[in-house]
Scaffold this active site. Structure first.
Site, PDB file in Angstrom:
ATOM      1  N   GLU A  73      -7.050  23.200  25.229  1.00 47.81           N
ATOM      2  CA  GLU A  73      -6.587  21.876  24.492  1.00 47.81           C
ATOM      3  C   GLU A  73      -7.275  20.585  25.564  1.00 47.81           C
ATOM      4  O   GLU A  73      -7.421  19.058  25.669  1.00 47.81           O
ATOM      5  CB  GLU A  73      -5.353  21.062  24.814  1.00 47.81           C
ATOM      6  CG  GLU A  73      -4.610  21.521  23.435  1.00 47.81           C
ATOM      7  CD  GLU A  73      -4.837  21.077  22.545  1.00 47.81           C
ATOM      8  OE1 GLU A  73      -5.943  20.533  21.891  1.00 47.81           O
ATOM      9  OE2 GLU A  73      -3.464  21.642  21.140  1.00 47.81           O
ATOM     10  N   HIS A  92       0.883  17.516  27.427  1.00 50.19           N
ATOM     11  CA  HIS A  92       1.282  17.222  25.750  1.00 50.19           C
ATOM     12  C   HIS A  92       1.733  18.196  25.251  1.00 50.19           C
ATOM     13  O   HIS A  92       2.479  19.364  26.545  1.00 50.19           O
ATOM     14  CB  HIS A  92       0.043  17.798  25.112  1.00 50.19           C
ATOM     15  CG  HIS A  92      -0.260  18.279  24.145  1.00 50.19           C
ATOM     16  ND1 HIS A  92       0.259  17.717  22.859  1.00 50.19           N
ATOM     17  CD2 HIS A  92      -0.555  19.625  23.248  1.00 50.19           C
ATOM     18  CE1 HIS A  92       0.485  18.198  21.880  1.00 50.19           C
ATOM     19  NE2 HIS A  92       0.041  19.236  22.146  1.00 50.19           N
ATOM     20  N   HIS A  94       5.279  19.973  22.262  1.00 50.65           N
ATOM     21  CA  HIS A  94       5.941  19.973  20.991  1.00 50.65           C
ATOM     22  C   HIS A  94       7.085  19.595  20.929  1.00 50.65           C
ATOM     23  O   HIS A  94       8.039  20.370  20.296  1.00 50.65           O
ATOM     24  CB  HIS A  94       5.352  21.676  20.623  1.00 50.65           C
ATOM     25  CG  HIS A  94       3.896  21.842  20.708  1.00 50.65           C
ATOM     26  ND1 HIS A  94       3.509  23.120  19.883  1.00 50.65           N
ATOM     27  CD2 HIS A  94       2.405  20.715  20.746  1.00 50.65           C
ATOM     28  CE1 HIS A  94       2.147  22.863  20.250  1.00 50.65           C
ATOM     29  NE2 HIS A  94       1.425  22.415  21.080  1.00 50.65           N
ATOM     30  N   TYR A 119      13.404   0.547  26.420  1.00 49.98           N
ATOM     31  CA  TYR A 119      12.877   1.386  27.989  1.00 49.98           C
ATOM     32  C   TYR A 119      11.168   1.904  26.748  1.00 49.98           C
ATOM     33  O   TYR A 119      10.732   2.760  27.564  1.00 49.98           O
ATOM     34  CB  TYR A 119      13.475   2.188  28.294  1.00 49.98           C
ATOM     35  CG  TYR A 119      14.035   2.274  29.233  1.00 49.98           C
ATOM     36  CD1 TYR A 119      14.197   2.316  30.008  1.00 49.98           C
ATOM     37  CD2 TYR A 119      15.580   1.823  28.808  1.00 49.98           C
ATOM     38  CE1 TYR A 119      14.367   1.332  31.636  1.00 49.98           C
ATOM     39  CE2 TYR A 119      16.609   1.022  30.010  1.00 49.98           C
ATOM     40  CZ  TYR A 119      16.206   0.793  31.094  1.00 49.98           C
ATOM     41  OH  TYR A 119      16.429   0.404  32.371  1.00 49.98           O
ATOM     42  N   HIS A 159       1.528  17.530  14.563  1.00 49.31           N
ATOM     43  CA  HIS A 159       1.289  18.737  15.518  1.00 49.31           C
ATOM     44  C   HIS A 159       2.412  18.541  17.199  1.00 49.31           C
ATOM     45  O   HIS A 159       2.529  19.409  17.191  1.00 49.31           O
ATOM     46  CB  HIS A 159      -0.032  18.248  15.912  1.00 49.31           C
ATOM     47  CG  HIS A 159      -0.921  19.544  17.738  1.00 49.31           C
ATOM     48  ND1 HIS A 159      -2.404  19.232  18.165  1.00 49.31           N
ATOM     49  CD2 HIS A 159       0.111  20.387  18.789  1.00 49.31           C
ATOM     50  CE1 HIS A 159      -2.231  20.560  18.691  1.00 49.31           C
ATOM     51  NE2 HIS A 159      -1.322  20.450  19.281  1.00 49.31           N
TER      52      HIS A 159
END
Length: 211
Positions: A73, A92, A94, A119, A159
């Site tokens: 990535e 990143h 999931h 927040y 994703h």
């Protein structure tokens, strides 16, 4: 912070995110920007079992220097670094709720996370949805470049979430806040939710100097 400390911090945060179920298996990746290059998690590595000595070391051009093969990535990470000079880390994941939100066709593509708490406004900001590309594809880079200058976070369609931060700690805290806000969105679906209004958002912007 020196490179050894950053290596240990990547391992520490990777383990913490994995153990709390914020990314599963070999999903997710972390990178940090050094003065003379980058550190990234290796491809197909589990964030819960990283070895600081095997993290991928890249030069300023993104070429591997040492360690294991870097995450596929990289185009995703570098798009944020190139558009956000202040960014020193990209995370990143999931994570369940943010990824679920990225799969919904009804989500506002310009702002997937409504201002449900102060927040999420303070730590994350507006979160656009970036069109789907194959994981690891360089096609993601121009899509991220379009939004990264004005957004520190995004949802990758079908994703998951990605966040850039001025420090690794800040990036981790922001992606955790994004996940919690996404969870609140799902928990309150169908209810009469009171979102923060523009006056409240403007007050946060002014008081915490968010812009």
């Amino acid at each position: 912070m020196n490179e050894n400390d950053l290596r240990n911090d990547i391992v520490k945060w990777g383990r913490s995110l994995f153990e709390r179920g914020l990314t599963a298996g070999s999903s997710g990746n972390i990178s940090v920007r050094l003065d003379d290059g980058y550190l990234t998690t290796p491809t197909n590595s589990c964030l819960g079992f990283l070895d600081p000595s095997r993290l991928s070391r890249l030069d300023l051009a993104g070429r591997p220097v040492s360690g294991d093969v870097p995450t596929k990535e990289l185009p995703l990470h570098f798009a944020f670094y190139e558009q956000r000079p202040q960014a020193r880390a990209v995370v990143h994941l999931h994570s369940t709720y943010a990824t679920a939100l990225s799969c919904l066709s009804e989500v506002d593509p310009l702002d997937a996370i409504p201002p449900i708490t102060p927040y999420v406004v303070m730590r994350v900001g507006r979160v656009p949805v970036v069109a789907y590309t194959r994981p690891g594809s360089a096609d993601i880079k121009p899509l991220i470049e379009k939004i990264a200058g004005s957004h520190a976070a995004a949802l990758l369609q079908n994703h998951g979430p990605i966040v850039a931060g001025n420090t690794l700690d800040a990036a981790v805290f922001a992606i955790e806040e994004l996940e919690e806000a996404a969870k609140l969105v799902f928990l309150t679906r169908g209810m009469a939710v009171r979102m923060l209004d523009q006056n409240a958002i403007a007050d946060l912007d002014q008081h915490f100097k968010l812009k």
